[in-house]
Design an enzyme around this catalytic site. Structure first.
Site, short mmCIF file in Angstrom:
data_model
loop_
_atom_site.label_atom_id
_atom_site.label_comp_id
_atom_site.label_asym_id
_atom_site.label_seq_id
_atom_site.Cartn_x
_atom_site.Cartn_y
_atom_site.Cartn_z
N ASP A 1 0.85 -1.18 0.00
CA ASP A 1 0.00 0.00 0.00
C ASP A 1 0.89 1.24 0.00
O ASP A 1 2.04 1.19 0.46
CB ASP A 1 -0.90 0.00 1.24
CG ASP A 1 -2.15 0.84 1.07
OD1 ASP A 1 -3.25 0.27 0.94
OD2 ASP A 1 -2.03 2.08 1.07
N ASP B 1 3.83 1.95 -4.40
CA ASP B 1 3.00 2.74 -5.31
C ASP B 1 2.93 1.97 -6.62
O ASP B 1 3.95 1.81 -7.31
CB ASP B 1 3.65 4.11 -5.51
CG ASP B 1 2.87 5.01 -6.47
OD1 ASP B 1 1.91 4.52 -7.11
OD2 ASP B 1 3.22 6.19 -6.59
N VAL B 2 1.76 1.47 -6.97
CA VAL B 2 1.64 0.60 -8.14
C VAL B 2 1.86 1.35 -9.45
O VAL B 2 1.96 0.73 -10.51
CB VAL B 2 0.28 -0.14 -8.18
CG1 VAL B 2 0.12 -1.03 -6.96
CG2 VAL B 2 -0.88 0.83 -8.33
N ASN C 1 -5.80 -5.21 -5.87
CA ASN C 1 -6.92 -4.44 -5.33
C ASN C 1 -6.68 -2.93 -5.35
O ASN C 1 -7.64 -2.16 -5.28
CB ASN C 1 -7.20 -4.89 -3.90
CG ASN C 1 -8.26 -4.06 -3.23
OD1 ASN C 1 -9.45 -4.16 -3.53
ND2 ASN C 1 -7.83 -3.21 -2.29
N TYR D 1 -13.79 6.41 -14.26
CA TYR D 1 -13.71 5.22 -13.40
C TYR D 1 -14.25 4.00 -14.13
O TYR D 1 -13.64 2.92 -14.11
CB TYR D 1 -14.48 5.48 -12.12
CG TYR D 1 -14.44 4.32 -11.14
CD1 TYR D 1 -13.29 4.05 -10.41
CD2 TYR D 1 -15.55 3.51 -10.95
CE1 TYR D 1 -13.25 2.99 -9.52
CE2 TYR D 1 -15.52 2.45 -10.05
CZ TYR D 1 -14.36 2.20 -9.34
OH TYR D 1 -14.32 1.14 -8.46
N LYS E 1 -12.38 0.37 -15.14
CA LYS E 1 -12.84 -0.94 -14.69
C LYS E 1 -13.27 -1.82 -15.86
O LYS E 1 -13.15 -3.05 -15.80
CB LYS E 1 -13.97 -0.78 -13.67
CG LYS E 1 -13.50 -0.16 -12.35
CD LYS E 1 -12.36 -0.97 -11.71
CE LYS E 1 -11.94 -0.40 -10.37
NZ LYS E 1 -10.87 -1.22 -9.73
N ALA F 1 -19.71 -0.21 -2.37
CA ALA F 1 -19.33 -0.82 -1.09
C ALA F 1 -19.16 0.26 -0.03
O ALA F 1 -18.77 1.39 -0.32
CB ALA F 1 -18.04 -1.62 -1.25
#
Length: 246
Positions: A38, A49-50, A76, A141, A145, A174
């Site tokens: 994370d 950091d992805v 995720n 967004y 996805k 969620a």
């Protein structure tokens, strides 16, 4: 009693809060050794950091040095965006796609040599119902996805011969800290929360734990014939069209 993930090591990106934290707890409870990656990893996680390939490779190397290998990868980590197609500038488009889509590719690419060595290898990507539902004011967004869904299917096909299963979970709205921040920024948070809950046929928001259990199912060695699947956890949004409640 032997647990389903006993002896397996898992990596969860974005694992310090929300759905990722619930996944880390669930996999740990079911016997896995879990590494949390994370940008704000907390005390026991690994900072990653992805959007930074060097950071991703260093984090994966650190996991392998600690655990000896990787059996399960949960992609995720992700960020949100609001507005229609004109609401976000080019920099924001590049940023969201870089984190939400290319970030998954970076982490998987770095983990792939280790996943290939596992006899129980599984990758689970966190997608969204935004991949297949036309949600209002979520153009960027949703685009990200939709790409995650396509990427999941492509990866599942490419890695059949590697015996690496690849699936994704598609949550509805969620009840997470990120959604909480969106609600807090709205003109009427209570009304907006009620509207989001009413949008889902079950009449409530999805919980992070419910999504985590779905991810654990897809990652589990007990689901050895499940690959290329998008599992909706959305209170019925995908397939149900109930009459409006009185």
């Amino acid at each position: 009693m032997k647990l389903e993930f006993d002896g397996l090591s898992a990596v969860v990106t974005g694992g310090a809060s929300g759905i990722g934290a619930a996944v880390a707890r669930t996999l740990t409870a079911r016997g896995a050794t879990v590494a949390v990656l994370d940008v704000n990893p907390g005390e026991d996680g690994i900072r990653c950091d992805v959007s930074d390939d060097g950071a991703v490779r260093a984090a994966i190397d650190a996991v392998v040095a600690r655990f000896g290998g990787i059996d399960v990868l949960v992609n995720n980590a992700g960020i949100g965006a609001a507005g229609d197609v004109a609401a976000n500038d080019d920099a924001q488009w590049h940023r969201v796609l870089d984190v939400n889509v290319v970030g998954m590719a970076r982490v998987t690419r770095a983990a792939l040599p280790h996943l290939r060595k596992s006899e129980k290898a599984a990758v689970v990507n966190t997608c969204s119902i935004a991949a297949w539902q036309g949600l209002p004011n979520r153009a960027l967004y949703s685009a990200s996805k939709g790409a995650v869904l396509a990427l999941t299917l492509a990866m599942a096909t490419d890695h059949l011969d590697d015996d690496i299963r690849v699936n994704c979970v598609c949550p509805g709205t969620a009840d997470t800290p990120w959604v909480g921040r969106l609600l807090d920024a709205s003109a009427d948070p209570a009304a907006e929360r009620a509207a989001l809950a009413a949008r889902q046929p079950m009449g409530r928001l999805v919980t992070a734990d419910e999504v985590a259990h779905a991810i654990a199912y897809l990652a589990s060695p007990l689901s050895g014939s499940t690959t290329g699947t998008a599992l909706a956890v959305d209170g019925g949004m995908y397939g149900l069209r109930p009459r409006p409640r009185a």
